[in-house]
Design an enzyme around this catalytic site. Structure first.
Site, short mmCIF file in Angstrom:
data_model
loop_
_atom_site.label_atom_id
_atom_site.label_comp_id
_atom_site.label_asym_id
_atom_site.label_seq_id
_atom_site.Cartn_x
_atom_site.Cartn_y
_atom_site.Cartn_z
N ASP A 31 21.38 15.74 17.77
CA ASP A 31 20.74 17.14 17.74
C ASP A 31 19.58 16.89 18.92
OD1 ASP A 31 19.05 19.15 17.55
OD2 ASP A 31 18.70 19.21 15.56
N ARG A 56 24.03 22.45 21.23
CA ARG A 56 25.41 21.52 21.43
C ARG A 56 26.53 22.43 21.52
NH1 ARG A 56 23.98 17.89 16.41
NH2 ARG A 56 22.90 19.84 15.87
N CYS A 67 27.55 23.68 15.38
CA CYS A 67 26.51 22.79 15.16
C CYS A 67 25.29 23.58 14.43
CB CYS A 67 25.63 22.47 16.44
SG CYS A 67 25.05 23.78 17.47
P1 4NP Z 1 22.03 23.04 18.11
O1 4NP Z 1 20.38 22.59 17.96
O2 4NP Z 1 22.32 22.62 16.37
O3 4NP Z 1 22.51 21.85 18.78
O4 4NP Z 1 21.71 24.25 18.35
C1 4NP Z 1 19.09 23.05 17.30
C2 4NP Z 1 18.87 24.14 17.53
C3 4NP Z 1 17.83 24.80 16.80
C4 4NP Z 1 17.26 24.11 15.72
C5 4NP Z 1 17.87 22.62 15.38
C6 4NP Z 1 18.92 22.28 16.25
N1 4NP Z 1 16.18 24.35 15.02
O5 4NP Z 1 15.72 23.72 13.91
O6 4NP Z 1 15.59 25.50 15.14
#
Ligand code: 4NP
Length: 160
Positions: free
Chosen positions: A127, A16, A10
């Protein structure tokens, strides 16, 4: 038998994909197939390198009996050679994965996790980072559904 190596990817590797990794590991354990799989996760950015999964994701996973302990790490080029399946969560992840693939011969390892949906109809595992608790709950619903589909697909693959 060679282990099937599966990598969930991800954006940040704190919501995720570490949850997907643990749901899949748990399903594989329940099926008694742990010795046949190596399961990991990675992020398309290194913003959260070394961090535990997001507290909210850990809490939502914990309600359903999953303990998330993965430490965030960025995806590296070697992953495209070392893993058999690389599974992205949304359209943007898929674009980034194809862009990062070092050669066309590894592109057939790239999958969208929602291709393995059973009950749900979804193109993305959205997300949840900037949203409320219902987003994390929906992520868990989709991960349990898709990992169920994925393990059935792989069981057929391993038996054929
Ligand atoms: P992930 O979620 O891709 O599911 O781990 C996110 C975690 C952090 C960020 C964006 C999405 N961020 O912008 O820091």
């Amino acid at each position: 038998m060679l282990k099937k190596k599966i990598l969930f990817v991800c954006l940040g590797n704190i919501c995720r994909s570490p949850a997907a990794e643990e749901v899949m590991r748990s399903f594989v354990e329940k099926e008694g197939l742990s010795s046949l799989f190596y399961i990991d996760s990675a992020g398309l950015t290194s913003f959260h390198r070394g961090e535990m999964p997001d507290r909210r994701m850990r809490d939502h996973a914990s309600i359903r009996g999953y303990s998330l302990t993965h430490l965030s790490r960025p995806l590296i080029i070697e992953d495209f050679y070392n893993f058999d399946m690389i599974l992205g969560m949304d359209k943007q992840n898929m674009k980034s994965l194809y862009k990062m693939a070092p050669e066309t011969s590894v592109e057939n390892k790239i999958y969208r996790l929602t291709d393995f949906c059973v009950k749900y109809k979804a193109d993305d595992i959205p997300d949840p980072y900037y949203g409320g608790p219902e987003g994390f709950d929906y992520v868990m619903d989709l991960l349990e559904d898709t990992c169920n589909g994925l393990i059935n697909y792989l069981k057929n693959d391993l038996l054929s």
